[in-house]
Scaffold this motif. Structure first.
Motif, PDB file in Angstrom:
ATOM      1  N   ILE A 253     -14.968  -1.484 -12.558  1.00 27.33           N
ATOM      2  CA  ILE A 253     -15.788  -1.705 -13.765  1.00 27.33           C
ATOM      3  C   ILE A 253     -15.895  -0.418 -14.576  1.00 27.33           C
ATOM      4  O   ILE A 253     -15.873  -0.422 -15.806  1.00 27.33           O
TER       5      ILE A 253
ATOM      6  N   ASP B 298     -14.886 -10.883 -10.578  1.00 25.50           N
ATOM      7  CA  ASP B 298     -15.776 -10.636 -11.723  1.00 25.50           C
ATOM      8  C   ASP B 298     -15.647  -9.214 -12.250  1.00 25.50           C
ATOM      9  O   ASP B 298     -15.865  -8.966 -13.439  1.00 25.50           O
ATOM     10  N   SER B 299     -15.308  -8.268 -11.386  1.00 29.40           N
ATOM     11  CA  SER B 299     -15.174  -6.904 -11.915  1.00 29.40           C
ATOM     12  C   SER B 299     -13.957  -6.818 -12.834  1.00 29.40           C
ATOM     13  O   SER B 299     -13.958  -6.067 -13.811  1.00 29.40           O
TER      14      SER B 299
ATOM     15  N   SER C   4     -18.476   0.282  -4.520  1.00 28.20           N
ATOM     16  CA  SER C   4     -17.211  -0.450  -4.375  1.00 28.20           C
ATOM     17  C   SER C   4     -16.626  -0.996  -5.674  1.00 28.20           C
ATOM     18  O   SER C   4     -15.507  -0.649  -6.053  1.00 28.20           O
TER      19      SER C   4
ATOM     20  N   TYR D 173     -13.109  -0.644   4.239  1.00 29.53           N
ATOM     21  CA  TYR D 173     -12.193  -1.745   3.877  1.00 29.53           C
ATOM     22  C   TYR D 173     -10.782  -1.243   3.564  1.00 29.53           C
ATOM     23  O   TYR D 173     -10.029  -1.935   2.881  1.00 29.53           O
TER      24      TYR D 173
ATOM     25  N   SER E 223      -8.428 -13.617   0.552  1.00 28.24           N
ATOM     26  CA  SER E 223      -8.655 -12.160   0.528  1.00 28.24           C
ATOM     27  C   SER E 223      -8.449 -11.578  -0.870  1.00 28.24           C
ATOM     28  O   SER E 223      -9.073 -10.576  -1.225  1.00 28.24           O
TER      29      SER E 223
ATOM     30  N   ASN F  69      -7.531  -2.986   8.428  1.00 22.88           N
ATOM     31  CA  ASN F  69      -8.409  -2.289   7.479  1.00 22.88           C
ATOM     32  C   ASN F  69      -9.381  -1.421   8.252  1.00 22.88           C
ATOM     33  O   ASN F  69      -9.948  -1.867   9.247  1.00 22.88           O
TER      34      ASN F  69
ATOM     35  N   SER G 242      -7.048  -0.706   3.523  1.00 26.02           N
ATOM     36  CA  SER G 242      -5.841  -1.305   4.104  1.00 26.02           C
ATOM     37  C   SER G 242      -4.974  -0.210   4.715  1.00 26.02           C
ATOM     38  O   SER G 242      -4.820   0.865   4.128  1.00 26.02           O
TER      39      SER G 242
ATOM     40  N   GLN H 219       0.844  -1.202   0.000  1.00 24.89           N
ATOM     41  CA  GLN H 219       0.000   0.000   0.000  1.00 24.89           C
ATOM     42  C   GLN H 219       0.880   1.253   0.000  1.00 24.89           C
ATOM     43  O   GLN H 219       0.580   2.228  -0.682  1.00 24.89           O
TER      44      GLN H 219
ATOM     45  N   CYS I 237      -7.730   5.335  -0.692  1.00 21.63           N
ATOM     46  CA  CYS I 237      -9.155   5.232  -0.372  1.00 21.63           C
ATOM     47  C   CYS I 237     -10.031   5.397  -1.613  1.00 21.63           C
ATOM     48  O   CYS I 237     -10.274   6.533  -2.073  1.00 21.63           O
ATOM     49  N   PHE I 238     -10.494   4.270  -2.134  1.00 19.24           N
ATOM     50  CA  PHE I 238     -11.491   4.266  -3.204  1.00 19.24           C
ATOM     51  C   PHE I 238     -12.842   3.774  -2.665  1.00 19.24           C
ATOM     52  O   PHE I 238     -13.873   4.389  -2.882  1.00 19.24           O
ATOM     53  N   THR I 239     -12.812   2.643  -1.980  1.00 19.39           N
ATOM     54  CA  THR I 239     -14.030   1.854  -1.752  1.00 19.39           C
ATOM     55  C   THR I 239     -15.039   2.551  -0.836  1.00 19.39           C
ATOM     56  O   THR I 239     -14.704   2.978   0.273  1.00 19.39           O
TER      57      THR I 239
ATOM     58  N   ASP J  30     -17.548  -0.410  -8.609  1.00 19.09           N
ATOM     59  CA  ASP J  30     -17.739   0.494  -9.752  1.00 19.09           C
ATOM     60  C   ASP J  30     -16.434   1.133 -10.233  1.00 19.09           C
ATOM     61  O   ASP J  30     -16.277   1.413 -11.409  1.00 19.09           O
ATOM     62  N   TYR J  31     -15.495   1.348  -9.319  1.00 16.96           N
ATOM     63  CA  TYR J  31     -14.283   2.026  -9.775  1.00 16.96           C
ATOM     64  C   TYR J  31     -13.394   1.096 -10.595  1.00 16.96           C
ATOM     65  O   TYR J  31     -12.537   1.562 -11.335  1.00 16.96           O
TER      66      TYR J  31
ATOM     67  N   HIS K 258     -11.096 -10.757  -3.477  1.00 16.78           N
ATOM     68  CA  HIS K 258     -11.877  -9.531  -3.255  1.00 16.78           C
ATOM     69  C   HIS K 258     -11.009  -8.279  -3.257  1.00 16.78           C
ATOM     70  O   HIS K 258     -11.398  -7.245  -3.800  1.00 16.78           O
TER      71      HIS K 258
ATOM     72  N   GLN L 174      -5.034 -11.652   6.269  1.00 14.20           N
ATOM     73  CA  GLN L 174      -4.174 -10.454   6.331  1.00 14.20           C
ATOM     74  C   GLN L 174      -4.276  -9.753   7.674  1.00 14.20           C
ATOM     75  O   GLN L 174      -4.455  -8.536   7.747  1.00 14.20           O
TER      76      GLN L 174
HETATM   77  C1  LIG Z   1      -8.529  -7.330   2.420  1.00 14.36           C
HETATM   78  C2  LIG Z   1      -9.082  -6.186   1.645  1.00 14.36           C
HETATM   79  C3  LIG Z   1      -8.326  -5.024   1.495  1.00 14.36           C
HETATM   80  C4  LIG Z   1      -8.847  -3.931   0.783  1.00 14.36           C
HETATM   81  N1  LIG Z   1      -8.117  -2.762   0.722  1.00 14.36           N
HETATM   82  C5  LIG Z   1      -8.635  -1.675   0.089  1.00 14.36           C
HETATM   83  C6  LIG Z   1      -7.930  -0.435   0.064  1.00 14.36           C
HETATM   84  O1  LIG Z   1      -6.831  -0.315   0.590  1.00 14.36           O
HETATM   85  N2  LIG Z   1      -8.517   0.619  -0.557  1.00 14.36           N
HETATM   86  C7  LIG Z   1      -9.736   0.528  -1.158  1.00 14.36           C
HETATM   87  O2  LIG Z   1     -10.210   1.513  -1.695  1.00 14.36           O
HETATM   88  N3  LIG Z   1     -10.421  -0.643  -1.148  1.00 14.36           N
HETATM   89  C8  LIG Z   1      -9.914  -1.743  -0.539  1.00 14.36           C
HETATM   90  N4  LIG Z   1     -10.606  -2.945  -0.519  1.00 14.36           N
HETATM   91  C9  LIG Z   1     -11.885  -2.993  -1.185  1.00 14.36           C
HETATM   92  C10 LIG Z   1     -11.882  -3.841  -2.401  1.00 14.36           C
HETATM   93  O3  LIG Z   1     -11.190  -3.197  -3.440  1.00 14.36           O
HETATM   94  C11 LIG Z   1     -13.385  -4.060  -2.660  1.00 14.36           C
HETATM   95  O4  LIG Z   1     -13.768  -4.950  -1.674  1.00 14.36           O
HETATM   96  C12 LIG Z   1     -13.683  -4.642  -3.927  1.00 14.36           C
HETATM   97  O5  LIG Z   1     -13.549  -3.686  -4.908  1.00 14.36           O
HETATM   98  C13 LIG Z   1     -15.095  -5.273  -3.946  1.00 14.36           C
HETATM   99  O6  LIG Z   1     -16.095  -4.461  -3.441  1.00 14.36           O
HETATM  100  P1  LIG Z   1     -17.228  -5.080  -2.476  1.00 14.36           P
HETATM  101  O7  LIG Z   1     -16.552  -5.908  -1.453  1.00 14.36           O
HETATM  102  O8  LIG Z   1     -18.087  -4.016  -1.970  1.00 14.36           O
HETATM  103  O9  LIG Z   1     -18.032  -6.055  -3.406  1.00 14.36           O
HETATM  104  P2  LIG Z   1     -19.339  -5.725  -4.295  1.00 14.36           P
HETATM  105  O10 LIG Z   1     -19.118  -4.541  -5.141  1.00 14.36           O
HETATM  106  O11 LIG Z   1     -20.538  -5.744  -3.416  1.00 14.36           O
HETATM  107  O12 LIG Z   1     -19.354  -7.000  -5.229  1.00 14.36           O
HETATM  108  C14 LIG Z   1     -19.944  -8.255  -4.842  1.00 14.36           C
HETATM  109  C15 LIG Z   1     -20.066  -9.134  -6.087  1.00 14.36           C
HETATM  110  O13 LIG Z   1     -20.939  -8.497  -7.047  1.00 14.36           O
HETATM  111  C16 LIG Z   1     -20.254  -8.287  -8.277  1.00 14.36           C
HETATM  112  N5  LIG Z   1     -20.607  -6.980  -8.819  1.00 14.36           N
HETATM  113  C17 LIG Z   1     -20.510  -5.787  -8.171  1.00 14.36           C
HETATM  114  N6  LIG Z   1     -20.906  -4.791  -8.982  1.00 14.36           N
HETATM  115  C18 LIG Z   1     -21.247  -5.353 -10.152  1.00 14.36           C
HETATM  116  C19 LIG Z   1     -21.713  -4.824 -11.398  1.00 14.36           C
HETATM  117  N7  LIG Z   1     -21.898  -3.514 -11.571  1.00 14.36           N
HETATM  118  N8  LIG Z   1     -21.961  -5.692 -12.395  1.00 14.36           N
HETATM  119  C20 LIG Z   1     -21.758  -7.012 -12.223  1.00 14.36           C
HETATM  120  N9  LIG Z   1     -21.298  -7.572 -11.078  1.00 14.36           N
HETATM  121  C21 LIG Z   1     -21.045  -6.748 -10.059  1.00 14.36           C
HETATM  122  C22 LIG Z   1     -18.770  -8.340  -7.950  1.00 14.36           C
HETATM  123  O14 LIG Z   1     -17.984  -8.776  -9.044  1.00 14.36           O
HETATM  124  C23 LIG Z   1     -18.716  -9.348  -6.787  1.00 14.36           C
HETATM  125  O15 LIG Z   1     -18.665 -10.657  -7.298  1.00 14.36           O
HETATM  126  C24 LIG Z   1     -10.110  -4.037   0.178  1.00 14.36           C
HETATM  127  C25 LIG Z   1     -10.862  -5.209   0.299  1.00 14.36           C
HETATM  128  C26 LIG Z   1     -10.355  -6.277   1.019  1.00 14.36           C
HETATM  129  C27 LIG Z   1     -11.200  -7.536   1.131  1.00 14.36           C
END
Ligand SMILES: Cc1cc2nc3c(=O)[nH]c(=O)nc-3n(C[C@H](O)[C@H](O)[C@H](O)COP(=O)(O)OP(=O)(O)OC[C@H]3O[C@@H](n4cnc5c(N)ncnc54)[C@H](O)[C@@H]3O)c2cc1C
Length: 405
Positions: free
Chosen positions: A150, A391-392, A145, A177, A382, A231, A179, A103, A138-140, A147-148, A385, A226
């Motif tokens: 996709i 899938d994204s 989540s 979430y 981990s 987080n 890190s 990170q 920080c994106f999520t 979307d950034y 995700h 991890q």
């Molecule tokens: C250990 C860990 C560390 C992380 N560290 C960071 C970090 O430092 N900074 C940061 O910004 N983020 C961080 N994240 C966030 C990580 O990038 C997001 O968890 C990830 O992008 C998925 O988002 P979500 O968990 O909300 O899943 P969701 O967006 O809810 O997705 C759930 C499922 O639905 C599917 N889906 C979602 N949207 C769509 C769509 N539009 N069309 C079709 N399918 C879709 C996805 O592919 C997935 O299979 C971390 C996550 C973890 C687990």
């Protein structure tokens, strides 16, 4: 201090002697210093006690925390391939620690390319001189989540920053979430600054400090994986940022985000791979020692086949990672699909390898403190995700394919 590696402009099919020596140097540290410490700290009740700060200081002394900065800025000038080697080997010792360092490297790569003037000075002064200063990106957000990754036309960050008449920015929103989120000395935060335009033209990136009024760590997530980094869920309530906290131009923060996605998807693969390699090596040793049916496990045909498949998956993932990491830096025709493809394949191959390793450990894999294998499985999970859901990345590759003529 690790010296910057010589850039080899020829097509990359193997490692230079410098990279080989980095690899064995980090491997030794990961096995001798990191792995035992990570096992000791993993189940500390208070998340604040789980970060190996003494090892963060050692990593700083080795130059790994600042690896991606230029030498003039106090770093090692490492390129993406060198970074991928470092991170894979750290993850061989402990994925949580590898992510903590990765990170820092991600954020410094963004800041080195986009922070100017006072923002650059602030970042370098805080980060380089303090061996315990770690960084977070920080994106999520709950609503946006995936979307950034996709990146559809309707996507806008919900976190917003509005410029005030005195030039300051007022930041409001919530990220989760993240890190290093609970422990960082500096945050790189992406926010919507013009929602009348798509994210690519309406997003800005800012430096936020933990001491900024209105910033709060509202939750430290309890994770199965991890556990060596924390987080956090972060709230920004009317955080007033001086004008010079903006990174680059207003509304142009996406460039940094795309730069990091292009490189970090590759390093994400390397992180998963390091832990999967550790799982494989533990399993191989176990099958040579454990006797069942009158012979060591490795003498049974099904065990040989399983190990052969694990070996093949690891080698395939590593080849993709090395090639993508080399190409992203040196190939002007770099195919952006390779970044997502590398993360996609390496994360799933690593999960398969870790599960196979657990299978070879039998019931011991379930007794979570009696072997290191259980931790490898949890850690590999981990990356299905982290750095974007699998899938994204599939959707991202597919969209690029659909747009190609
Ligand atoms: C250990 C860990 C560390 C992380 N560290 C960071 C970090 O430092 N900074 C940061 O910004 N983020 C961080 N994240 C966030 C990580 O990038 C997001 O968890 C990830 O992008 C998925 O988002 P979500 O968990 O909300 O899943 P969701 O967006 O809810 O997705 C759930 C499922 O639905 C599917 N889906 C979602 N949207 C769509 C769509 N539009 N069309 C079709 N399918 C879709 C996805 O592919 C997935 O299979 C971390 C996550 C973890 C687990």
């Amino acid at each position: 201090m690790v010296e910057a590696r010589e850039v080899n402009h020829l097509p990359m099919f193997g490692l230079t002697p410098d990279l080989e020596s980095l690899r064995s140097e980090v491997r030794e540290w990961a096995v001798q210093r990191l792995r035992p410490r990570a096992a000791e700290l993993e189940w500390k009740p208070d998340p604040a006690d789980r970060v190996a700060w003494d090892l963060v200081e050692e990593a700083s002394a080795q130059g790994w925390r600042t690896f991606g900065l230029s030498r003039e800025e106090g770093g090692s000038g490492a390129d993406p391939l060198t970074i991928a080697i470092l991170i894979e080997e750290l993850s061989y010792g402990d994925m949580g620690f590898a992510v903590l360092i990765d990170q820092c490297i991600k954020v410094q790569r963004i800041l080195a390319s986009s922070a100017h003037g006072a923002a650059r000075k602030l970042f370098l002064e805080r980060f380089v001189s303090d061996p315990r200063c770690i960084l977070a990106i920080c994106f999520t957000e709950p609503e946006t989540s995936s979307d950034y990754i996709i990146d559809g036309p309707a996507f806008r960050f919900r976190t917003k920053a509005e410029q005030q008449s005195d030039g300051t920015w007022l930041l409001n929103g919530y990220k989760r979430y993240i890190s290093n989120g609970a422990d960082a000395g500096l945050y790189c935060v992406f926010a919507c600054t013009d929602d009348s335009r798509p994210a690519a033209q309406g997003t800005s990136a800012f430096i936020v400090l933990p001491s900024d009024p209105g910033f709060e760590v509202v939750q430290v997530h309890e994770k199965m994986s991890q556990r060596g980094n924390n987080n956090g869920a972060l709230a920004f309530n009317d955080v007033r940022l001086p004008a010079d906290r903006l990174l680059g131009e207003a509304h142009a923060g996406y460039a940094g985000s795309r730069l990091i996605l292009k490189e970090s998807a590759i390093t994400a693969g390397a992180t998963a791979l390091g832990t999967a390699q550790a799982a494989y090596d533990l399993a191989l040793a176990h099958t040579r020692e454990r006797v069942q049916g009158g012979v060591p496990l490795i003498q049974h045909a099904n065990v040989k086949c399983r190990l052969a498949e694990m070996f093949s998956e690891l080698e395939a993932a590593r080849s993709m990672i090395w090639r993508a990491a080399w190409s992203v830096e040196h190939d002007p025709q770099y195919d952006y699909k390779m970044s997502s493809a590398t993360k996609l394949f390496a994360a799933e191959a690593s999960m398969r390898v870790a599960l196979s390793a657990a299978e070879l450990f039998g019931g011991l894999a379930i007794m979570y403190q009696d072997s290191g294998i259980n931790k490898c499985v949890r850690d590999c999970m981990s990356f299905l995700h982290s750095d974007g859901a699998q899938d994204s990345h599939r959707i991202r590759i597919g969209t690029m394919l659909a747009e190609e003529v």
